[in-house]
Each structure stands twice: as structure tokens, then as C-alpha cells.
Design a protein around this motif. Structure first.
Motif, PDB file in Angstrom:
ATOM      1  N   THR A 281     -77.190  57.834  16.945  1.00 47.79           N
ATOM      2  CA  THR A 281     -77.159  56.924  18.656  1.00 47.79           C
ATOM      3  C   THR A 281     -78.641  56.130  18.304  1.00 47.79           C
ATOM      4  N   MET A 282     -79.931  57.959  17.979  1.00 50.11           N
ATOM      5  CA  MET A 282     -81.038  57.934  18.325  1.00 50.11           C
ATOM      6  C   MET A 282     -81.352  56.463  17.342  1.00 50.11           C
ATOM      7  N   ILE A 283     -80.787  57.114  15.864  1.00 48.45           N
ATOM      8  CA  ILE A 283     -81.132  56.380  14.645  1.00 48.45           C
ATOM      9  C   ILE A 283     -80.534  54.209  15.147  1.00 48.45           C
ATOM     10  N   LEU A 284     -79.739  54.634  15.227  1.00 47.70           N
ATOM     11  CA  LEU A 284     -78.918  52.539  15.414  1.00 47.70           C
ATOM     12  C   LEU A 284     -80.254  52.138  16.703  1.00 47.70           C
ATOM     13  N   LEU A 285     -80.241  52.713  17.221  1.00 44.34           N
ATOM     14  CA  LEU A 285     -81.251  52.003  18.781  1.00 44.34           C
ATOM     15  C   LEU A 285     -82.310  51.632  18.017  1.00 44.34           C
ATOM     16  N   THR A 286     -83.077  53.022  17.191  1.00 45.24           N
ATOM     17  CA  THR A 286     -84.490  52.628  16.500  1.00 45.24           C
ATOM     18  C   THR A 286     -84.391  51.861  15.758  1.00 45.24           C
ATOM     19  N   SER A 287     -83.056  51.414  15.355  1.00 51.53           N
ATOM     20  CA  SER A 287     -82.867  50.683  14.213  1.00 51.53           C
ATOM     21  C   SER A 287     -83.405  49.128  15.260  1.00 51.53           C
ATOM     22  N   SER A 288     -82.942  48.877  15.963  1.00 54.06           N
ATOM     23  CA  SER A 288     -82.799  47.351  16.715  1.00 54.06           C
ATOM     24  C   SER A 288     -84.554  47.134  16.769  1.00 54.06           C
ATOM     25  N   LEU A 289     -85.090  48.225  17.462  1.00 51.87           N
ATOM     26  CA  LEU A 289     -86.039  47.709  17.500  1.00 51.87           C
ATOM     27  C   LEU A 289     -88.002  47.562  16.653  1.00 51.87           C
ATOM     28  N   THR A 290     -86.720  48.482  15.160  1.00 46.43           N
ATOM     29  CA  THR A 290     -87.727  47.775  14.028  1.00 46.43           C
ATOM     30  C   THR A 290     -87.484  46.642  13.930  1.00 46.43           C
ATOM     31  N   SER A 291     -85.914  45.814  13.396  1.00 44.13           N
ATOM     32  CA  SER A 291     -85.924  44.938  14.016  1.00 44.13           C
ATOM     33  C   SER A 291     -86.479  43.581  14.695  1.00 44.13           C
ATOM     34  N   VAL A 292     -87.054  44.372  15.453  1.00 44.92           N
ATOM     35  CA  VAL A 292     -87.943  43.508  16.751  1.00 44.92           C
ATOM     36  C   VAL A 292     -89.158  43.079  16.327  1.00 44.92           C
ATOM     37  N   TYR A 293     -89.518  43.849  16.077  1.00 47.39           N
ATOM     38  CA  TYR A 293     -90.507  44.493  15.123  1.00 47.39           C
ATOM     39  C   TYR A 293     -91.378  43.108  13.511  1.00 47.39           C
ATOM     40  N   ALA A 294     -89.838  43.592  12.987  1.00 46.52           N
ATOM     41  CA  ALA A 294     -89.449  42.716  11.636  1.00 46.52           C
ATOM     42  C   ALA A 294     -89.974  40.747  12.082  1.00 46.52           C
ATOM     43  N   MET A 295     -89.336  40.556  13.841  1.00 42.32           N
ATOM     44  CA  MET A 295     -88.814  38.948  14.018  1.00 42.32           C
ATOM     45  C   MET A 295     -90.373  38.591  14.498  1.00 42.32           C
ATOM     46  N   TYR A 296     -91.386  40.030  15.773  1.00 39.88           N
ATOM     47  CA  TYR A 296     -92.135  39.852  16.593  1.00 39.88           C
ATOM     48  C   TYR A 296     -93.661  39.582  15.005  1.00 39.88           C
ATOM     49  N   HIS A 297     -93.207  39.750  13.672  1.00 40.12           N
ATOM     50  CA  HIS A 297     -94.134  39.754  12.236  1.00 40.12           C
ATOM     51  C   HIS A 297     -93.726  38.074  11.618  1.00 40.12           C
ATOM     52  N   MET A 298     -93.020  37.321  11.669  1.00 43.56           N
ATOM     53  CA  MET A 298     -91.712  36.654  11.362  1.00 43.56           C
ATOM     54  C   MET A 298     -92.230  35.450  12.159  1.00 43.56           C
ATOM     55  N   LYS A 299     -92.786  35.339  13.192  1.00 45.09           N
ATOM     56  CA  LYS A 299     -93.535  34.541  14.355  1.00 45.09           C
ATOM     57  C   LYS A 299     -94.609  34.495  14.700  1.00 45.09           C
ATOM     58  N   ASN A 300     -95.719  35.493  13.028  1.00 45.26           N
ATOM     59  CA  ASN A 300     -97.020  35.654  13.817  1.00 45.26           C
ATOM     60  C   ASN A 300     -97.273  35.451  12.397  1.00 45.26           C
ATOM     61  N   PHE A 301     -96.184  34.819  11.528  1.00 42.87           N
ATOM     62  CA  PHE A 301     -96.404  33.974  10.056  1.00 42.87           C
ATOM     63  C   PHE A 301     -97.114  35.206   9.290  1.00 42.87           C
ATOM     64  N   GLN A 302     -96.105  36.732   9.338  1.00 44.64           N
ATOM     65  CA  GLN A 302     -96.929  37.814   8.226  1.00 44.64           C
ATOM     66  C   GLN A 302     -95.572  38.342   7.508  1.00 44.64           C
ATOM     67  N   PHE A 303     -95.986  37.546   6.109  1.00 40.29           N
ATOM     68  CA  PHE A 303     -94.213  38.140   5.329  1.00 40.29           C
ATOM     69  C   PHE A 303     -94.417  39.357   5.340  1.00 40.29           C
ATOM     70  N   LYS A 304     -95.907  39.626   5.184  1.00 41.52           N
ATOM     71  CA  LYS A 304     -95.363  40.867   4.338  1.00 41.52           C
ATOM     72  C   LYS A 304     -94.922  42.562   5.381  1.00 41.52           C
ATOM     73  N   LYS A 305     -95.756  42.544   6.487  1.00 44.58           N
ATOM     74  CA  LYS A 305     -95.143  43.164   7.865  1.00 44.58           C
ATOM     75  C   LYS A 305     -93.900  43.159   7.728  1.00 44.58           C
ATOM     76  N   MET A 306     -93.581  41.421   7.611  1.00 41.23           N
ATOM     77  CA  MET A 306     -92.151  41.352   8.767  1.00 41.23           C
ATOM     78  C   MET A 306     -91.067  42.440   7.570  1.00 41.23           C
ATOM     79  N   MET A 307     -91.128  41.754   6.351  1.00 47.63           N
ATOM     80  CA  MET A 307     -90.150  42.880   5.328  1.00 47.63           C
ATOM     81  C   MET A 307     -90.854  44.146   4.972  1.00 47.63           C
TER      82      MET A 307
END
Lengths: 110, 209
Positions: B76-102
Motif C-alpha cells: 500500500t505504501m509503495i503504491l501510494l508513494t508512486s502516485s505522489l511521484t507521478s504528480v511530481y512528474a506532471m508538475y515538471h511537465m507543466k514547468n517544461f522541465q523534461f529531464k526532471k519529468m523523466m
């Protein structure tokens, strides 16, 4: 849509947007902390022997519902503008889902 | 508007996932799909709840005998955390920071893969320790169908995100691939939504009895 107004942005614009995005990200982290907290409460409620299952089951279902609302409205951005259609689809889905579960648990096997 | 033209952090639109007509259509279509997925999983949950602990003889294991809290807590903790990390990825996508998103998408994939590995270990444990196999009882069939369907969604989500990362690795961000990354992250969150109900309804309610 034309690109002209997009290409003629002033330098403050990007700063403002980055700040807004960073603020939203901060809210997302707070949401995540709340979700982890709700999960911990659910596990503790089940692990603790003092509660009867008549209390524990509805209680952890409520915690799950709250957590899913956080997930949908914050992580999946349903709280943002332009999410009227997603809301219609998801609420229709949840409506059918609830009826399905009630039907299977009451009419079919009893 | 040309979806594949070059962008900079300054010209990158505020909502790149819904900038083009194609992206808007994909966005609406994907939410229709998620509404349908909700119903699909509801039928599996309903079946599981109706068949829970329905076993042919008393030597079969019931939910309260097989589920163990530490393993469920870890997944449960692993999957919940992976949800937050994909939020971080979309945050960098909106800031046009490709490498951080990846980078954040990569972390999401690693967490998703460890979830899947733990689930495979769990199923293997049930089969060998408790003879709780897919065909051993109605309870077991309903359990493996529900959790296995979710596990298959995780596997599909991992392949999806990895494919996007590999295909767009050298392209950088544009309005052609930004909606693709966004929808993959929506799918990943939905997998998490389903898991919240699985750990509550299947595992925690199973341990309550």
C-alpha cells in the motif's frame, strides 16, 4: 488558436506561473501526507482489538472514500476548471458501481 | 497550432495537456474510459464480496487466515508513494522541465515494479503455503480475479509509461507528447484509486473477519 500571444510573454509571466505551480505542488504534498495518515489510521483500527467489526468496517470504508476523493480531486485535478465532463463520467460510474455492489450483496446470493 | 513545433519554458502553455483539439478529445475520451473502468472493477468487487469465504469444505483457508498486515502495508505504501511521484512528474511537465519529468516517471516505474514483485511473491506464498489456488474455491477465484485484474493494470501501466519514456526520450516535450504523459499519469492514479478500495475491502475487511 494563434501562437502570437503565447510567444510575446513578458518575463514576469513565467515567474508567476512557476510560483503558482510550486504552490499547487505544495498542496499536493499536503494531500499526500493526509492520505498516508488516513491509511495509517485504517491499519491501526484493524490491528487494534478493542473495536467491534460493526464499528471498524464502516469506519475504514469511510476513510477509503475520503482518500479516493483526495486522489480524484487533487492528484487527478478534478478540482480544476474544465472537469465537468470527467465529473459526469466518474459520478455515473460510481452510481452504477454502488448499485452493482448492493445488488450482488443483497439480491443475488441471499 | 502545430503540435510538434519547438517550445521554450517561456512559450510553453499553462495547460499543455489540453492545448490542441486532439488533446482535448483524448482527455474527454480517457475520462469516459475511467468511468467504464470504475464499473468494471465494481462488478469484480461485488463478485468478491458475494463469494468471500465461500469455500467447499472446512479445510480451506478463509480471508482472516491468509492475509498478513505487514505485506499489505508495504504494498500500500509503495503504491501510494508512486502516485505522489507521478504528480511530481506532471508538475515538471507543466514547468517544461523534461529531464526532471523523466526522472520522476522513472521513480514511479521503479515503485510500480516493486509493488508488482511483492504481489507476485504474495500470490506465490498463498499457493504454496495455504493451497489457496485460483481453482480451489469460489472465494479464491473471486480473490485472484479482483487482485489479479488490478495487478494486470499495474503491469500495463508500467509498460505504457516505459514505452512513452523510451519513444520520447530524445524528442523532448511538445504538445504532441505532453497529453500522452498526462493521460498515463491519470491512469496511474486510477490504479491507486482501485488499490485504496482493494486494501480496505479485501485485505483490511478480510482481517477483521
Amino acid at each position: 488558436m494563434s501562437n502570437e500571444h503565447l510567444n510575446s510573454v513578458n518575463p514576469n509571466d513565467i515567474k508567476y506561473r512557476r510560483k503558482k505551480n510550486a504552490e499547487e505542488m505544495k498542496h499536493q504534498v499536503i494531500t499526500f501526507a493526509l492520505m498516508i495518515f488516513l491509511t495509517l489510521i485504517a491499519f491501526v483500527a484493524v490491528g487494534y482489538d478493542g473495536f467491534s467489526s460493526w464499528f471498524t468496517v464502516p469506519f475504514i470504508l469511510l476513510l477509503a472514500a475520503i482518500q479516493v476523493a483526495y486522489q480524484l480531486y487533487y492528484f487527478m485535478h478534478m478540482s480544476h476548471k474544465g472537469h465537468e465532463m470527467p465529473a459526469i463520467f466518474m459520478f455515473s460510474g460510481v452510481f452504477v458501481a454502488i448499485i452493482t455492489v448492493i445488488a450482488f450483496m443483497t439480491i443475488i446470493w441471499w | 497550432m502545430h503540435a510538434e513545433e519547438k517550445w521554450t519554458a517561456e512559450t510553453w502553455p499553462a495547460s499543455p495537456e489540453r492545448q490542441t483539439l486532439e488533446a482535448k478529445n483524448k482527455f474527454t475520451g480517457f475520462w469516459i474510459f475511467l468511468g467504464g473502468e470504475t464499473v468494471l472493477f465494481a462488478t469484480l468487487f461485488a463478485t468478491y464480496l458475494a463469494l468471500k469465504d465461500k469455500v467447499p469444505s472446512s479445510d480451506h483457508m478463509l480471508a482472516k487466515d491468509i492475509f498478513e498486515m505487514p505485506l499489505v502495508f508495504a504494498t500500500t505504501m509503495i503504491l501510494l508513494t508512486s502516485s505522489l511521484t507521478s504528480v511530481y512528474a506532471m508538475y515538471h511537465m507543466k514547468n517544461f522541465q523534461f529531464k526532471k519529468m523523466m526522472l520522476w516517471l522513472g521513480i514511479t516505474v521503479v515503485l510500480g515494479a516493486s509493488f508488482l514483485a511483492l504481489e507476485i511473491y504474495e500470490f506465490n506464498h498463498y499457493v504454496h503455503e495455504f493451497h489457496h489456488t485460483f481453482t480451489s474455491s469460489a472465494f479464491a477465484s473471486a480473490f485472484y480475479t479482483l487482485t489479479g485484474f488490478h495487478g494486470a493494470h499495474v503491469a500495463f501501466g508500467l509498460c505504457w509509461i516505459l514505452t512513452l519514456m523510451i519513444r520520447n526520450g530524445k524528442r523532448g516535450l511538445d504538445l504532441y507528447n505532453a497529453p500522452k504523459f498526462y493521460l498515463a499519469s491519470l491512469y496511474w492514479h486510477f490504479i491507486d484509486v482501485v488499490w485504496v478500495f482493494i486494501f480496505t475491502v479485501v485485505y483490511l475487511m478480510g482481517m477483521v473477519g
